[in-house]
Design an enzyme around this catalytic site. Structure first.
Site, PDB file in Angstrom:
ATOM      1  N   GLU A 134       0.968  -1.205  -0.032  1.00 30.51           N
ATOM      2  CA  GLU A 134      -0.073  -0.135  -0.031  1.00 30.51           C
ATOM      3  C   GLU A 134       0.870   1.354  -0.102  1.00 30.51           C
ATOM      4  OE1 GLU A 134      -0.488  -2.532   1.770  1.00 30.51           O
ATOM      5  OE2 GLU A 134      -2.513  -3.418   1.617  1.00 30.51           O
ATOM      6  N   HIS A 156     -11.663  -5.440  10.473  1.00 29.64           N
ATOM      7  CA  HIS A 156     -12.145  -5.323   9.108  1.00 29.64           C
ATOM      8  C   HIS A 156     -13.208  -4.353   8.928  1.00 29.64           C
ATOM      9  CE1 HIS A 156      -8.603  -7.265   7.401  1.00 29.64           C
ATOM     10  NE2 HIS A 156      -9.262  -8.490   7.787  1.00 29.64           N
TER      11      HIS A 156
END
Length: 346
Positions: free
Chosen positions: A61, A130
């Site tokens: 990322e 999440h």
């Protein structure tokens, strides 16, 4: 004109496709964006149509976002896709410190036209790691524009606007909304990145919501007493917040209820409440009220999550409490509590 009903994810893909057709500087980069159903369908088919402008990447990322920021500085217009908001934090230096500050450090005239699409993961079984929303974290960063589309129509219009903007724009996309449908024009159109919208006019109370909270608030309107006329505002942007639209509504109704689908501490509703209370032109008939999730991580067990997020019932009953009306007795089913909605909205 006949209605053309498409899903939230299809609206995002259409916006990217139409902008890539007219602007050769736009490209997409992210993990899995070239897959058949890439990025949950939001990039499906685009690799075949733009083979050199849809770039799949390894799990990195920070590196991917850093490259995209550099590409934006040199004049390209990247769309970076992060499938989890938690993992996007690995790129926080590139987002918060580089993209957001670059133009300011050099006195203007040095734009960073990057669009960062980030999925927010409320979903059955995703558990504490999440499902974090972290909206206020992004809303707190000077130099970023941050929007949260609540409908397919807004998803397309906001992504188009983001791709026409010269500043870094973060689009926080609630995964909970990916299956909802709405009429979306096939033509290219843009929606303002800095303006709230009044979804329903009313005179008795102002309800401010955004993202997946807006859908629950809209459904709550149908459960409220007929003699309560609520005004519903979709905040759309959390950086900047269109506080003028909120103030104008509360000056009319004298009451405020804010809805957050994230933790209570330091959330967007707290900011709205503070701005309203600080405004000397507002006379409140009631103290402001707020609904949000508890200050604990989201559990995985369905027995525990059924009382975690604000629902249409809890929102309607919050309004009933404000007006000293009896609570409604409406039990939600398993699908309503735990499965992402597939409704068609007007």
């Amino acid at each position: 004109m006949p209605e053309r009903i498409i899903k939230y994810t299809e609206a995002l893909k259409e916006a990217a496709d139409q902008m890539m057709e007219i602007d050769p500087k736009v490209f997409i980069i992210g993990l899995g964006v070239s897959y058949k159903n890439g990025a949950d369908g939001t990039t499906a088919g685009l690799k075949a149509k733009y083979p050199t402008r849809v770039l799949d990447v390894p799990v990195s990322e920070a590196g991917v976002t850093g490259m995209a920021v550099g590409a934006a500085i040199t004049g390209l217009h990247p769309i970076v896709h992060h499938g989890r908001v938690e993992f996007s934090l690995l790129a926080s230096d590139s987002i918060f410190t580089q993209a957001a500050k670059w133009n300011y450090m050099f006195g203007g005239g040095n734009p960073v036209p990057i669009v960062i699409r980030i999925n927010v993961g409320r979903q059955w079984g995703n558990g504490p790691q999440h499902t974090q929303a972290l909206y206020s974290l992004f809303g707190n960063v000077p130099g970023l524009k941050v929007v949260i589309p609540a409908t397919p129509y807004m998803a397309k219009g906001l992504l188009v606007s983001a791709l026409k903007d010269k500043n870094p724009v973060v689009i926080l996309e609630p995964r909970w909304l990916f299956g909802i449908k709405q009429h979306v024009p096939v033509e290219l159109y843009a929606e303002p990145l800095d303006r709230a919208r009044v979804v329903k006019k009313g005179r008795d109370i102002t309800i401010v919501a955004y993202g997946d909270g807006l859908i629950a608030a809209q459904e709550a309107l149908e459960l409220m007493n007929d003699d309560i006329d609520a005004e519903l505002i979709d905040l759309v942007s959390i950086n900047p917040i269109d506080i003028d639209t909120v103030i104008s509504s509360v000056k009319k109704t004298g009451r405020l209820l804010s809805i957050d689908t994230t933790n209570e501490a330091f959330n967007v509703g707290s900011e709205i409440t503070a701005k309203v209370v600080q405004n000397a032109s507002v006379t409140l008939k009631e103290r402001p009220h707020a609904l949000s999730t508890p200050n604990v991580p989201c559990p995985t067990s369905t027995n525990l999550t059924e009382s975690y997020y604000p629902t249409k019932v809890s929102i309607a009953n919050a309004v009933n409490t404000i007006f000293k009306k009896p609570a409604i007795d409406h039990k939600l089913g398993f699908e309503e509590l735990h499965l992402a909605p597939g409704i068609t909205i007007k």
